[in-house]
Design a protein around this motif. Structure first.
Motif, mmCIF file in Angstrom:
data_model
loop_
_atom_site.group_PDB
_atom_site.id
_atom_site.type_symbol
_atom_site.label_atom_id
_atom_site.label_comp_id
_atom_site.label_asym_id
_atom_site.label_seq_id
_atom_site.Cartn_x
_atom_site.Cartn_y
_atom_site.Cartn_z
ATOM 1 N N TYR A 162 -29.446 7.783 -74.999
ATOM 2 C CA TYR A 162 -29.014 8.253 -76.312
ATOM 3 C C TYR A 162 -30.060 7.960 -77.391
ATOM 4 C CZ TYR A 162 -24.416 8.263 -74.036
ATOM 5 O OH TYR A 162 -23.363 8.497 -73.189
ATOM 6 N N THR A 163 -30.023 8.763 -78.454
ATOM 7 C CA THR A 163 -30.920 8.530 -79.584
ATOM 8 C C THR A 163 -30.455 7.317 -80.380
ATOM 9 O OG1 THR A 163 -29.659 9.917 -81.114
ATOM 10 C CG2 THR A 163 -31.342 11.015 -79.765
ATOM 11 N N PRO A 164 -31.362 6.668 -81.113
ATOM 12 C CA PRO A 164 -30.964 5.534 -81.950
ATOM 13 C C PRO A 164 -29.867 5.891 -82.952
ATOM 14 C CG PRO A 164 -33.343 5.594 -81.721
ATOM 15 C CD PRO A 164 -32.826 6.863 -81.113
ATOM 16 N N ALA A 165 -29.920 7.092 -83.493
ATOM 17 C CA ALA A 165 -28.911 7.505 -84.472
ATOM 18 C C ALA A 165 -27.529 7.555 -83.833
ATOM 19 C CB ALA A 165 -29.278 8.867 -85.064
ATOM 20 N N TRP A 166 -27.452 8.094 -82.630
ATOM 21 C CA TRP A 166 -26.157 8.184 -81.950
ATOM 22 C C TRP A 166 -25.621 6.802 -81.616
ATOM 23 C CZ3 TRP A 166 -23.377 6.976 -77.642
ATOM 24 C CH2 TRP A 166 -22.247 7.750 -77.376
ATOM 25 N N LEU A 167 -26.508 5.930 -81.148
ATOM 26 C CA LEU A 167 -26.084 4.574 -80.809
ATOM 27 C C LEU A 167 -25.615 3.820 -82.044
ATOM 28 C CD1 LEU A 167 -28.845 3.597 -78.230
ATOM 29 C CD2 LEU A 167 -26.434 4.061 -77.751
ATOM 30 N N ALA A 168 -26.263 4.068 -83.179
ATOM 31 C CA ALA A 168 -25.837 3.413 -84.420
ATOM 32 C C ALA A 168 -24.444 3.870 -84.829
ATOM 33 C CB ALA A 168 -26.838 3.695 -85.529
ATOM 34 N N ASP A 169 -24.143 5.132 -84.572
ATOM 35 C CA ASP A 169 -22.825 5.679 -84.920
ATOM 36 C C ASP A 169 -21.765 5.352 -83.875
ATOM 37 O OD1 ASP A 169 -23.796 6.764 -87.262
ATOM 38 O OD2 ASP A 169 -24.140 8.755 -86.391
ATOM 39 N N HIS A 170 -22.186 4.942 -82.693
ATOM 40 C CA HIS A 170 -21.248 4.640 -81.601
ATOM 41 C C HIS A 170 -21.614 3.278 -81.002
ATOM 42 C CE1 HIS A 170 -21.388 9.041 -81.981
ATOM 43 N NE2 HIS A 170 -20.144 9.052 -81.544
ATOM 44 N N PRO A 171 -21.520 2.212 -81.792
ATOM 45 C CA PRO A 171 -21.979 0.903 -81.314
ATOM 46 C C PRO A 171 -21.191 0.375 -80.119
ATOM 47 C CG PRO A 171 -20.757 0.679 -83.359
ATOM 48 C CD PRO A 171 -20.995 2.151 -83.153
ATOM 49 N N HIS A 172 -19.997 0.907 -79.896
ATOM 50 C CA HIS A 172 -19.170 0.448 -78.776
ATOM 51 C C HIS A 172 -18.866 1.579 -77.781
ATOM 52 C CE1 HIS A 172 -18.701 -3.236 -81.030
ATOM 53 N NE2 HIS A 172 -18.202 -2.557 -82.045
ATOM 54 N N GLY A 173 -19.672 2.626 -77.847
ATOM 55 C CA GLY A 173 -19.489 3.733 -76.924
ATOM 56 C C GLY A 173 -18.422 4.717 -77.375
ATOM 57 N N PRO A 174 -17.704 5.352 -76.481
ATOM 58 C CA PRO A 174 -17.700 5.043 -75.038
ATOM 59 C C PRO A 174 -18.970 5.513 -74.328
ATOM 60 C CG PRO A 174 -16.362 6.984 -75.461
ATOM 61 C CD PRO A 174 -16.786 6.473 -76.801
ATOM 62 N N TRP A 175 -19.405 4.725 -73.367
ATOM 63 C CA TRP A 175 -20.563 5.069 -72.558
ATOM 64 C C TRP A 175 -20.087 5.274 -71.122
ATOM 65 C CZ3 TRP A 175 -22.058 -0.129 -74.884
ATOM 66 C CH2 TRP A 175 -22.464 0.038 -76.206
ATOM 67 N N ASN A 176 -20.145 6.503 -70.671
ATOM 68 C CA ASN A 176 -19.663 6.833 -69.329
ATOM 69 C C ASN A 176 -20.792 6.995 -68.319
ATOM 70 O OD1 ASN A 176 -16.835 7.170 -70.172
ATOM 71 N ND2 ASN A 176 -17.590 8.960 -71.279
ATOM 72 N N VAL A 177 -22.021 6.709 -68.746
ATOM 73 C CA VAL A 177 -23.169 7.063 -67.910
ATOM 74 C C VAL A 177 -23.999 5.842 -67.500
ATOM 75 C CG1 VAL A 177 -23.320 9.391 -68.871
ATOM 76 C CG2 VAL A 177 -24.557 7.522 -69.993
ATOM 77 N N LEU A 178 -23.413 4.667 -67.587
ATOM 78 C CA LEU A 178 -24.178 3.449 -67.305
ATOM 79 C C LEU A 178 -23.990 2.937 -65.885
ATOM 80 C CD1 LEU A 178 -23.788 1.435 -70.637
ATOM 81 C CD2 LEU A 178 -25.428 3.222 -70.020
ATOM 82 N N GLY A 179 -23.332 3.711 -65.045
ATOM 83 C CA GLY A 179 -23.180 3.321 -63.650
ATOM 84 C C GLY A 179 -21.789 2.801 -63.325
ATOM 85 N N ASP A 180 -21.474 2.831 -62.043
ATOM 86 C CA ASP A 180 -20.209 2.335 -61.524
ATOM 87 C C ASP A 180 -20.316 0.817 -61.374
ATOM 88 O OD1 ASP A 180 -18.024 1.583 -59.979
ATOM 89 O OD2 ASP A 180 -18.104 3.353 -58.701
ATOM 90 N N ARG A 181 -19.612 0.100 -62.229
ATOM 91 C CA ARG A 181 -19.722 -1.363 -62.238
ATOM 92 C C ARG A 181 -19.189 -2.002 -60.965
ATOM 93 N NH1 ARG A 181 -16.773 -2.666 -67.811
ATOM 94 N NH2 ARG A 181 -15.436 -1.043 -66.912
#
Length: 271
Positions: A162-181
């Motif tokens: 993700y871009t820094p701008a998107w991460l700043a606007d979504h500091p807690h995600g949701p992030w569905n693309v970081l792998g199967d924990r």
């Protein structure tokens, strides 16, 4: 959770949402079907839009992930493609549209080349023909992703996705693309090797389905230079680059990416 049985007896979990023309969505390395959670509804909503056919979406948990079996044996991207065919067979689907991103795009290349009768239209997103003929990611990126420091690896992966701008606007995600924990470590390693060893270069010219190649211009996970290589290698393929998008372009830039894919899938034959 329904399962299909692969050629070697491995049970592959799959999920079907919606009704209508089938669209297979293939996720990235070491991820399960949740990769698509943020955007899946975009394709179901197509039927409510004037002039667009209703669609069902089909996902699966790669072997080694989710509710699928997790055999401790070598995995390959071509083998994953056979698992997709097993799912289509279990559902009685003779032909479907296929949209694969990242490692899912590698798998989709084999589907298009080795099972052309099963693929109506093909979309290859943020993917590569393989490092032998493609452009590998920078070694520093790979080293950071492999860091024993979990926080460093996660921060690196988020920055690639993700871009820094998107991460700043979504500091807690949701992030569905970081792998199967919940993946076993051995399965994670086997997914990594399957991706690294992918090389579909010789069979790409055998893809006959109309093909769209999509990539973010700022993708460093799978460098954007791979997109024109794929498009030039696949007969008649179209290329679309999304400015400033990183690896998870389909999520952050969904308002561009989802309509783009739907327009391609809905185009008349020969268009």
């Amino acid at each position: 959770m329904p399962h299909a049985t692969a050629l070697d007896g491995t049970r592959i979990a799959y999920q079907v949402h919606g009704e209508g023309a089938p669209l297979v969505l293939l996720s990235g390395q070491a991820n399960n079907h949740h990769w698509w959670d943020a955007v899946r509804a975009d394709f179901h909503a197509a039927g409510s839009t004037e002039g667009r056919p209703a669609r069902s979406t089909i996902t699966l948990d790669w072997r080694g992930t989710g509710d699928s079996d997790k055999p401790d044996e070598p995995y390959t991207t071509s083998g994953f493609a056979e698992d997709v065919v097993a799912v289509l067979d279990a559902l009685g689907i003779e032909r479907a549209d296929v949209y694969g991103t990242s490692m899912g795009g590698r798998v989709a290349q084999w589907l298009g080349a080795c099972h052309p009768e099963r693929v109506r239209r093909l979309v290859l997103g943020c993917t590569t023909p393989g490092d032998v003929h493609g452009v590998a990611r920078d070694r520093a990126v790979s080293a950071a992703l492999a860091s024993a420091e979990t926080a460093i690896a996660k921060a690196t992966l988020l920055d690639l996705m993700y871009t820094p701008a998107w991460l700043a606007d979504h500091p807690h995600g949701p992030w569905n693309v970081l792998g199967d924990r919940d993946m076993p470590p051995y399965a994670r390693r086997r997914h990594l090797l399957a991706s690294r060893r992918h090389d579909a270069w010789d069979v790409l010219p055998e893809i006959t389905a109309p093909t769209l190649v999509v990539h973010g211009t700022a993708d460093r996970f799978n460098p954007a230079e791979n997109a024109p290589l794929l498009a030039a290698r696949i007969p008649g393929a179209r290329l679309h680059l999304i400015p400033d998008a990183r690896h998870a372009y389909f999520d952050e830039f969904r308002e561009v990416a989802s309509p783009l894919v739907l327009d391609f899938l809905d185009a008349p034959s020969g268009a």
